[in-house]
Design an enzyme around this catalytic site. Structure first.
Site, PDB file in Angstrom:
ATOM      1  N   SER A 144       0.846  -1.191   0.000  1.00  0.00           N
ATOM      2  CA  SER A 144       0.000   0.000   0.000  1.00  0.00           C
ATOM      3  C   SER A 144       0.881   1.241   0.000  1.00  0.00           C
ATOM      4  O   SER A 144       2.051   1.194   0.393  1.00  0.00           O
ATOM      5  CB  SER A 144      -0.902   0.007   1.240  1.00  0.00           C
ATOM      6  OG  SER A 144      -1.650   1.213   1.336  1.00  0.00           O
ATOM      7  N   TYR A 159      -2.226  -1.294  10.390  1.00  0.00           N
ATOM      8  CA  TYR A 159      -2.269  -1.538   8.946  1.00  0.00           C
ATOM      9  C   TYR A 159      -1.000  -1.029   8.267  1.00  0.00           C
ATOM     10  O   TYR A 159      -0.347  -1.746   7.504  1.00  0.00           O
ATOM     11  CB  TYR A 159      -3.501  -0.858   8.353  1.00  0.00           C
ATOM     12  CG  TYR A 159      -3.614  -0.962   6.856  1.00  0.00           C
ATOM     13  CD1 TYR A 159      -4.071  -2.136   6.247  1.00  0.00           C
ATOM     14  CD2 TYR A 159      -3.277   0.106   6.028  1.00  0.00           C
ATOM     15  CE1 TYR A 159      -4.177  -2.240   4.868  1.00  0.00           C
ATOM     16  CE2 TYR A 159      -3.377   0.014   4.647  1.00  0.00           C
ATOM     17  CZ  TYR A 159      -3.832  -1.158   4.073  1.00  0.00           C
ATOM     18  OH  TYR A 159      -3.940  -1.254   2.702  1.00  0.00           O
TER      19      TYR A 159
END
Length: 262
Positions: A144, A159
């Site tokens: 990401s 995350y």
């Protein structure tokens, strides 16, 4: 149009039943690969399998929760038993997980995000290596922009840490596995229209640590909106194919310059 760049190849895709995984399964199959979907949502994956078959491709589904290493190991072995080889591994499955202040985030929530995103990626790569070593192959990891270029997602400490960890792991794996002609790369998407928000759990006290920042209009400079799963899948196809045969140990951003602004 499909050009059969992956003809004769066998691919494993985790999280193939939806979002980026689904788009990659369709793209890989369109280009001639036989695809095994490792997914905990069997019904969704079966729908994708039918779609592949309707378009003349081959796919199979194995139930697999990547937070359970024994399920990952079994599913990868089943793939090789069915298709006789393994050439491409797309470690894509993941969750956003708990979104909470560090102070109040539970250890259980932190662990769950790590077990799925980071340990799940490790297990997927680990158990694929014995089957990739003889012929070489390509491993692709969905990371990401968060944790790599972007750190403004307040509440996303777990995350973002897993996503940074995936990139570090990718680079370690790329060097270690180069002797076997196994390439390892990562894709770092920005905002993509998927259903991952169903796996996002914001806490009630998140507003207490939010920083009041107002981004300018046009948060995605290139296209004025989120990207599509199909756009990420086209990058995955490139990394899976021999077109990228000298690329390894590299993270590639697929975000329309979003992370350069944010």
């Amino acid at each position: 149009m499909a050009d059969h760049r992956l003809k004769g190849k066998v691919a494993v895709v985790t999280g193939g039943g939806s979002g980026i995984g689904r788009a990659a399964v369709l793209e890989f199959a369109r280009n001639g690969a036989k695809v095994a979907m490792l997914d905990r949502s069997i019904d969704e994956a079966e729908k994708v399998k039918r779609e592949v078959e309707q378009n003349g491709g081959q796919a199979t589904v194995f139930e697999c929760d990547i937070s359970k290493p024994e399920m990952v190991e079994k599913a990868i072995k089943q793939t090789v038993e069915q298709y006789g080889q393994l050439d491409i591994v797309f470690a894509n499955a993941g969750i956003n997980g708990a979104m909470a202040p560090i102070e109040t985030m539970t250890i259980e929530d932190w662990n769950q995000t790590h077990e799925i995103n980071l340990r799940g990626t490790f297990a997927t790569v680990k158990y694929a290596i014995p089957f990739l070593k003889d012929r070489g192959g390509s491993v692709i990891i969905t990371s990401s922009i968060n944790g790599n270029r972007v750190f403004s997602g307040i509440g996303f400490s777990a995350y973002s840490t897993t996503k940074a960890g995936q990139v570090a792991f990718m680079k370690m794996a790329a060097l270690e596995l180069a002797r076997y002609k196994i390439r390892v790369n990562a894709i770092c998407p920005g905002a993509i229209e998927t259903n991952i928000d169903q796996n996002t759990f914001p806490s009630d006290d998140l507003k207490e640590v939010q920083i009041p920042v107002e981004f300018p209009e046009g948060g995605q400079p290139l296209e004025k909106g989120p990207g599509s799963a199909a756009q990420v899948a086209k990058l995955a196809l490139f990394l899976a194919s021999d077109d990228s045969d000298h690329i390894t140990g590299t993270e590639i951003y697929c975000d329309g310059a979003e992370s350069l602004l944010h």
